[in-house]
Motif scaffolding. Structure first.
Motif, PDB file in Angstrom:
ATOM      1  N   UNK A   1       6.871  15.249  -0.494  1.00 32.00           N
ATOM      2  CA  UNK A   1       5.890  16.122   0.143  1.00 32.00           C
ATOM      3  C   UNK A   1       4.463  15.737  -0.247  1.00 32.00           C
ATOM      4  N   UNK A   2       4.263  15.374  -1.510  1.00 39.17           N
ATOM      5  CA  UNK A   2       2.938  14.956  -1.964  1.00 39.17           C
ATOM      6  C   UNK A   2       2.514  13.666  -1.274  1.00 39.17           C
ATOM      7  N   UNK A   3       3.444  12.741  -1.118  1.00 32.52           N
ATOM      8  CA  UNK A   3       3.145  11.490  -0.408  1.00 32.52           C
ATOM      9  C   UNK A   3       2.724  11.766   1.032  1.00 32.52           C
ATOM     10  N   UNK A   4       3.500  12.608   1.730  1.00 31.49           N
ATOM     11  CA  UNK A   4       3.187  12.913   3.125  1.00 31.49           C
ATOM     12  C   UNK A   4       1.837  13.599   3.255  1.00 31.49           C
ATOM     13  N   UNK A   5       1.553  14.504   2.314  1.00 34.81           N
ATOM     14  CA  UNK A   5       0.262  15.199   2.345  1.00 34.81           C
ATOM     15  C   UNK A   5      -0.886  14.222   2.121  1.00 34.81           C
ATOM     16  N   UNK A   6      -0.740  13.333   1.121  1.00 30.64           N
ATOM     17  CA  UNK A   6      -1.800  12.364   0.838  1.00 30.64           C
ATOM     18  C   UNK A   6      -1.977  11.397   1.999  1.00 30.64           C
ATOM     19  N   UNK A   7      -0.875  10.949   2.596  1.00 35.13           N
ATOM     20  CA  UNK A   7      -0.968   9.998   3.713  1.00 35.13           C
ATOM     21  C   UNK A   7      -1.671  10.637   4.912  1.00 35.13           C
ATOM     22  N   UNK A   8      -1.309  11.884   5.229  1.00 39.60           N
ATOM     23  CA  UNK A   8      -1.952  12.568   6.346  1.00 39.60           C
ATOM     24  C   UNK A   8      -3.432  12.830   6.058  1.00 39.60           C
ATOM     25  N   UNK A   9      -3.726  13.282   4.827  1.00 38.49           N
ATOM     26  CA  UNK A   9      -5.110  13.562   4.466  1.00 38.49           C
ATOM     27  C   UNK A   9      -5.951  12.289   4.497  1.00 38.49           C
ATOM     28  N   UNK A  10      -5.403  11.173   3.996  1.00 42.31           N
ATOM     29  CA  UNK A  10      -6.130   9.915   4.017  1.00 42.31           C
ATOM     30  C   UNK A  10      -6.403   9.444   5.427  1.00 42.31           C
ATOM     31  N   UNK A  11      -5.430   9.578   6.315  1.00 43.31           N
ATOM     32  CA  UNK A  11      -5.602   9.146   7.711  1.00 43.31           C
ATOM     33  C   UNK A  11      -6.662   9.988   8.418  1.00 43.31           C
TER      34      UNK A  11
ATOM     35  N   UNK B   1       0.835  -1.210   0.000  1.00 41.75           N
ATOM     36  CA  UNK B   1       0.000   0.000   0.000  1.00 41.75           C
ATOM     37  C   UNK B   1       0.865   1.254   0.000  1.00 41.75           C
ATOM     38  N   UNK B   2       1.926   1.249   0.806  1.00 40.93           N
ATOM     39  CA  UNK B   2       2.845   2.396   0.807  1.00 40.93           C
ATOM     40  C   UNK B   2       3.537   2.540  -0.543  1.00 40.93           C
ATOM     41  N   UNK B   3       3.922   1.406  -1.153  1.00 37.85           N
ATOM     42  CA  UNK B   3       4.547   1.456  -2.477  1.00 37.85           C
ATOM     43  C   UNK B   3       3.585   2.026  -3.506  1.00 37.85           C
ATOM     44  N   UNK B   4       2.310   1.681  -3.394  1.00 35.08           N
ATOM     45  CA  UNK B   4       1.305   2.209  -4.314  1.00 35.08           C
ATOM     46  C   UNK B   4       1.210   3.727  -4.201  1.00 35.08           C
ATOM     47  N   UNK B   5       1.214   4.232  -2.961  1.00 35.38           N
ATOM     48  CA  UNK B   5       1.153   5.683  -2.766  1.00 35.38           C
ATOM     49  C   UNK B   5       2.414   6.362  -3.293  1.00 35.38           C
ATOM     50  N   UNK B   6       3.572   5.752  -3.051  1.00 31.78           N
ATOM     51  CA  UNK B   6       4.823   6.328  -3.562  1.00 31.78           C
ATOM     52  C   UNK B   6       4.812   6.382  -5.089  1.00 31.78           C
ATOM     53  N   UNK B   7       4.324   5.314  -5.734  1.00 35.82           N
ATOM     54  CA  UNK B   7       4.265   5.314  -7.192  1.00 35.82           C
ATOM     55  C   UNK B   7       3.311   6.387  -7.688  1.00 35.82           C
ATOM     56  N   UNK B   8       2.203   6.577  -6.976  1.00 33.32           N
ATOM     57  CA  UNK B   8       1.239   7.589  -7.395  1.00 33.32           C
ATOM     58  C   UNK B   8       1.733   9.009  -7.253  1.00 33.32           C
ATOM     59  N   UNK B   9       2.825   9.213  -6.508  1.00 33.68           N
ATOM     60  CA  UNK B   9       3.341  10.562  -6.292  1.00 33.68           C
ATOM     61  C   UNK B   9       4.308  11.011  -7.379  1.00 33.68           C
ATOM     62  N   UNK B  10       4.668  10.118  -8.312  1.00 32.65           N
ATOM     63  CA  UNK B  10       5.578  10.481  -9.401  1.00 32.65           C
ATOM     64  C   UNK B  10       4.979  10.021 -10.728  1.00 32.65           C
ATOM     65  N   UNK B  11       5.314  10.721 -11.796  1.00 33.62           N
ATOM     66  CA  UNK B  11       4.789  10.378 -13.120  1.00 33.62           C
ATOM     67  C   UNK B  11       5.524   9.169 -13.687  1.00 33.62           C
TER      68      UNK B  11
END
Length: 328
Positions: A136-146, A75-85
Motif C-alpha cells: 500500500x505504501x508503494x502504491x501511494x508513493x508511486x501515485x503521489x510521485x506521478x 527504479x521500481x525495485x528502489x521504491x519497493x526497497x524503500x517501502x520496507x525496513x
C-alpha cells in the motif's frame, strides 16, 4: 467339551492411497507463457502495427528508449526497497520487478505486480500484514510521485495540453460526479459493515506504523520517494525518445505532460496493464499536446511495443524461472 468359535477376522483392506499431489508449481511456471500467448493473440493487430512501426524508426533514439525502459525496473525495485525496513536481496528484487511487469500486463491493473511482490516479500520472511502495508505504501508513493511530477510539468509548460474539443462539456458533470461518488460509496460501505471496519482499522494501524518506521530511516525514505519520481520520469523519457525516433516534432516537455496525463487518467480503468486503454488515452493526450492524429497513433503504438510487447515474453520467462527457483 464345548468348542468356542472365534469370530472371523475381517478381510484385510488394501492400504489407503493418498491422492497424488497436483503439479502446482509446473502449472504456475507454464501459466505466464500461456497468458502471454493468449494476450498476444487477442491484440495481434496492435502488436503487429506497433512492431511494424519500429522497423522504420531511427535506431539510436529507439535504443535510448529501450535503455530508459530497462531503467524503470531498478527504479521500481528502489521504491519497493524503500517501502520496507528490512534489506531485500537487490538482484532478486530487480528480477522480481521485471517479472512483475509482465504479470501486470496479464492481469487487471496492479493485481499481477502486487501478487508477485507480496509472494516475494513472504518468501523473504515478512508477515502478510506488513507486506500488505508495504504494498500500500508503494502504491501511494508511486501515485503521489506521478501526480506531483505531472503538476510540476504543468506549471513549467502551462500550455502543454489543449483539451478544447477533445472532451465534451456535457461529460464533465458525470465524470466529476463519478469521481466523488465512488470514494463516498466506499466509505459508507466500510463504515457500515463492522467486520470490514475492524479489518480496515487494523490494516491502517499496521500501515501507519510501517510508514513511520520507513521514514525514520533517511536511506529508506530516499529510496521510496526517489524511485517513485524516477519511475514515471523514465517512462515519460521513453515516450519522448520513441517520438523522436519517428520524427514527431512536439516539444519534449509537452510529450512528457501528455504521457503522465494519459496514465493518470487511465489508472482507474481495470484492464490488464492498461492494454487498449493506454493506447487510446495516449493518442488523445498526444493530439492535445499538438500532434496530428496519424503520427500520434504511430508514436503510441511504437511506445507500447517498446515498453510492453518486447519485454513481455522475457518477463514471463523470468517469472516462470523465479517460481521454479522458489524465489516467489
Amino acid at each position: 467339551m464345548t468348542v468356542v468359535q472365534l469370530p472371523e477376522s475381517p478381510p484385510e483392506r488394501p492400504p489407503l492411497r493418498l491422492p497424488r499431489r497436483l503439479p502446482v508449481r509446473p502449472v504456475l511456471c507454464a501459466l505466464p507463457l500461456l497468458l502471454v500467448t493468449v494476450v498476444a493473440a487477442r491484440h495481434r493487430a496492435v502488436l503487429a502495427d506497433g512492431l511494424g512501426l519500429l522497423a522504420g524508426a531511427e535506431w539510436p533514439w529507439l535504443l535510448a528508449a529501450g535503455c530508459a525502459t530497462c531503467l524503470t525496473w531498478p527504479a521500481a525495485a528502489c521504491t519497493r526497497q524503500g517501502a520496507v525496513v528490512e534489506r531485500l536481496p537487490a538482484g532478486r528484487l530487480v528480477a522480481v520487478q521485471f517479472a512483475a511487469g509482465a504479470a501486470n500486463h496479464l492481469l487487471p491493473t496492479g493485481l499481477g505486480a502486487g501478487a508477485v511482490n507480496l509472494r516475494f516479500l513472504a518468501v523473504c520472511g515478512l508477515p502478510l500484514a506488513r507486506s500488505s502495508a508495504a504494498l500500500a505504501l508503494y502504491l501511494l508513493a508511486e501515485a503521489a510521485g506521478r501526480v506531483a511530477l505531472l503538476g510540476l510539468l504543468l506549471l513549467a509548460f502551462p500550455g502543454a495540453l489543449r483539451l478544447d474539443g477533445l472532451l465534451p462539456t456535457a461529460a464533465l458533470g458525470p465524470l466529476l460526479a463519478a469521481a466523488v461518488a465512488v470514494p463516498v460509496l466506499a466509505a459508507v460501505v466500510l463504515l457500515g459493515v463492522r467486520r470490514l471496519r475492524t479489518a480496515a482499522g487494523s490494516f491502517l494501524r499496521t500501515a501507519l506504523a510501517e510508514a513511520r518506521a520507513v521514514h525514520a530511516r533517511p536511506a529508506r525514505a530516499l529510496a521510496l520517494w526517489g524511485g517513485a519520481f524516477a519511475f514515471p520520469a523514465l517512462q515519460a523519457g521513453a515516450l519522448v525518445l520513441t517520438a523522436r525516433s519517428l520524427g514527431l516534432s512536439v516539444p519534449a516537455g509537452h510529450l512528457a505532460v501528455a504521457y503522465l496525463a494519459a496514465t493518470v487518467a487511465v489508472a482507474l480503468v481495470p484492464t490488464p496493464g492498461g492494454l487498449g486503454s493506454v493506447e487510446a488515452a495516449l493518442v488523445v493526450a498526444l493530439v492535445a499536446a499538438g500532434a496530428a492524429a496519424a503520427p500520434a497513433t504511430a508514436v503510441a503504438l511504437a511506445f507500447r511495443a517498446v515498453t510492453v510487447w518486447l519485454p513481455l515474453a522475457p518477463g514471463a520467462l523470468t517469472l516462470a524461472a523465479l517460481v521454479r527457483a522458489r524465489v516467489i
